[in-house]
Design a protein around this motif. Structure first.
Motif, PDB file in Angstrom:
ATOM      1  N   PHE A  95      42.197 -49.349  11.890  1.00  0.00           N
ATOM      2  CA  PHE A  95      41.995 -48.443  10.755  1.00  0.00           C
ATOM      3  C   PHE A  95      40.585 -47.893  10.857  1.00  0.00           C
ATOM      4  O   PHE A  95      39.646 -48.643  11.152  1.00  0.00           O
ATOM      5  CB  PHE A  95      42.185 -49.271   9.468  1.00  0.00           C
ATOM      6  N   THR A  96      40.412 -46.588  10.637  1.00  0.00           N
ATOM      7  CA  THR A  96      39.052 -46.057  10.519  1.00  0.00           C
ATOM      8  C   THR A  96      38.740 -45.818   9.056  1.00  0.00           C
ATOM      9  O   THR A  96      39.524 -45.193   8.336  1.00  0.00           O
ATOM     10  CB  THR A  96      38.867 -44.730  11.290  1.00  0.00           C
ATOM     11  N   ILE A 140      30.090 -56.670   8.887  1.00  0.00           N
ATOM     12  CA  ILE A 140      31.541 -56.410   8.880  1.00  0.00           C
ATOM     13  C   ILE A 140      32.267 -57.599   9.528  1.00  0.00           C
ATOM     14  O   ILE A 140      33.292 -58.065   9.038  1.00  0.00           O
ATOM     15  CB  ILE A 140      31.872 -55.088   9.622  1.00  0.00           C
ATOM     16  N   GLY A 141      31.694 -58.102  10.627  1.00  0.00           N
ATOM     17  CA  GLY A 141      32.282 -59.251  11.326  1.00  0.00           C
ATOM     18  C   GLY A 141      32.400 -60.469  10.416  1.00  0.00           C
ATOM     19  O   GLY A 141      33.397 -61.195  10.452  1.00  0.00           O
ATOM     20  N   LYS A 142      31.398 -60.659   9.564  1.00  0.00           N
ATOM     21  CA  LYS A 142      31.436 -61.811   8.650  1.00  0.00           C
ATOM     22  C   LYS A 142      32.574 -61.697   7.650  1.00  0.00           C
ATOM     23  O   LYS A 142      33.001 -62.700   7.072  1.00  0.00           O
ATOM     24  CB  LYS A 142      30.113 -61.915   7.879  1.00  0.00           C
ATOM     25  N   VAL A 146      36.947 -56.693  12.817  1.00  0.00           N
ATOM     26  CA  VAL A 146      36.203 -56.474  14.059  1.00  0.00           C
ATOM     27  C   VAL A 146      35.892 -54.984  14.191  1.00  0.00           C
ATOM     28  O   VAL A 146      36.811 -54.179  14.349  1.00  0.00           O
ATOM     29  CB  VAL A 146      37.029 -56.933  15.284  1.00  0.00           C
ATOM     30  N   PRO A 147      34.608 -54.605  14.103  1.00  0.00           N
ATOM     31  CA  PRO A 147      34.270 -53.186  14.265  1.00  0.00           C
ATOM     32  C   PRO A 147      34.020 -52.862  15.737  1.00  0.00           C
ATOM     33  O   PRO A 147      33.380 -53.637  16.447  1.00  0.00           O
ATOM     34  CB  PRO A 147      32.961 -53.050  13.478  1.00  0.00           C
ATOM     35  N   TRP A 246      33.869 -46.362  10.562  1.00  0.00           N
ATOM     36  CA  TRP A 246      33.945 -47.519  11.463  1.00  0.00           C
ATOM     37  C   TRP A 246      35.381 -47.693  11.931  1.00  0.00           C
ATOM     38  O   TRP A 246      36.314 -47.632  11.120  1.00  0.00           O
ATOM     39  CB  TRP A 246      33.475 -48.800  10.764  1.00  0.00           C
ATOM     40  N   PHE A 247      35.545 -47.896  13.247  1.00  0.00           N
ATOM     41  CA  PHE A 247      36.874 -48.161  13.814  1.00  0.00           C
ATOM     42  C   PHE A 247      37.071 -49.673  13.758  1.00  0.00           C
ATOM     43  O   PHE A 247      36.429 -50.423  14.483  1.00  0.00           O
ATOM     44  CB  PHE A 247      36.955 -47.632  15.246  1.00  0.00           C
TER      45      PHE A 247
END
Ligand code: X2X
Length: 339
Positions: A95-96, A140-142, A146-147, A246-247
């Motif tokens: 998702f973007t 974002i990872g936290k 996963v970006p 962000w992808f």
């Protein structure tokens, strides 16, 4: 008999599909091991979807058909709010999403949208491909998503209206403006004494058409591809913030992909992002004439009084406090002193 693991996987994937009696053998011979969905809110003709289609074809070719990335543009799978919950649950694999909207889940992700922070694209890419972007991706990872490394361009945002051009901060007073669902957007337009309404992009055209709101703000590439000029009269080049997408991948889905395939997928997604940046920047720079011919009336206000209005309303001080000193220092390292 000895079969390689890959042959076995292929055979079992094929036989799963071939379960139906009389299913045509030839058409099914290339069934992918991974069929993943990528969804977004942008029209089919937006550079994001044009480049995504190329990317999907390249991934299929380079993985010899093992990875099939299916694209669902234009809110086909729901609004940004719906898609964000789908990617969190795993109903959607990719998702973007604008960092500013993602901030409903990852507060730091809106930092690039601080009003009038970025002067130009060079500064944007240096920051987002550098320390500031790395910091946001860590946050974002936290949150369990996963970006991909390269953020995609949405662009510098401009204000459109059906009632009047925006020539000075005073014109925003009481202005009924649609904003995406995001605390930063609401806060910024409240600082202008406007009357912001949070609405998903999937509802923007109809909200403008039915005059639930007078105006909205978006980059020219979206104003054009989403045909917002049909329901708006004025376009004020306020350039008030830079916004990117962000992808994102669902973590479990991402980790399920074998490493060699994952590398091919990531490489092609990031390459498509870089191409999309070029396309979108070009559109945003060149669309004015075309939109004028479709009836939009343009003006270019001096942005200094807008920035001063945000400063005197305490906007920068408030957001510096929210993001914290570390994140704010990374932003100011890229764009200079803000408050
Ligand atoms: O919702 C919007 O206005 C859009 C399309 O620009 C974003 O995704 C932030």
């Amino acid at each position: 008999m000895s079969f390689s693991r890959r042959t076995l996987l292929k055979a079992s994937a094929a036989s799963a599909v071939l379960g139906g009696i009389g299913a045509p053998l030839v058409a099914r011979a290339q069934t992918a091991e991974f069929t993943y969905k990528y969804a977004n809110n942008a029209p089919d003709s937006h550079p994001m979807n044009v480049r995504a289609k190329e990317m999907s074809a390249a991934i299929k070719a380079e993985t010899n058909g093992r990875f099939d990335l299916q694209i669902f543009p234009n809110n086909q799978l729901g609004s940004d709010t719906d898609m964000l919950s789908q990617i969190r649950s795993g109903g959607l694999e990719f998702f973007t999403l604008s960092g500013l909207i993602l901030a409903t889940l990852v507060p730091a992700a809106s930092i690039n949208g601080i009003g009038f922070a970025f002067p130009d694209y060079d500064t944007v890419w240096k920051a987002m491909d550098g320390d500031l972007g790395a910091y946001v991706r860590g946050e974002i990872g936290k949150a369990g998503l996963v970006p991909m490394d390269k953020i995609w361009d949405n662009g510098f945002r401009q204000t459109t209206s059906s009632t009047k051009p925006i020539t000075s901060p005073d014109d925003y007073k009481g202005f009924k403006i649609r904003v995406p669902i995001s605390p930063l957007w609401t806060s910024m337009f409240k600082a202008f004494d406007a009357s912001p309404a949070s609405i998903n992009f999937s509802e923007v055209y109809s909200a403008l058409q039915t005059k639930i709101v007078e105006g909205q703000e978006n980059p020219l590439a979206l104003i054009s591809t989403a045909k917002l000029y049909e329901v708006q009269k004025y376009c004020s080049l306020t350039n008030h913030m830079w916004d990117g997408f962000w992808f994102l991948a669902n973590r479990r889905a991402w980790e399920k992909i074998p490493e060699d395939v994952r590398a091919i997928v990531a490489k092609n997604i990031n390459a498509a992002a870089v191409n999309e940046r070029g396309d979108t920047a070009k559109l945003n720079a060149n669309l004015r004439g075309e939109l004028e011919s479709k009836g939009l009336v343009f003006n270019q206000p001096d942005v200094a009084p807008f920035r001063e209005k945000l400063r005197s309303a305490g906007f920068y001080a408030e957001w510096k406090g929210k993001y914290g000193d570390q994140a704010w220092a990374l932003l100011e390292k890229s764009v200079g002193k803000l408050s």
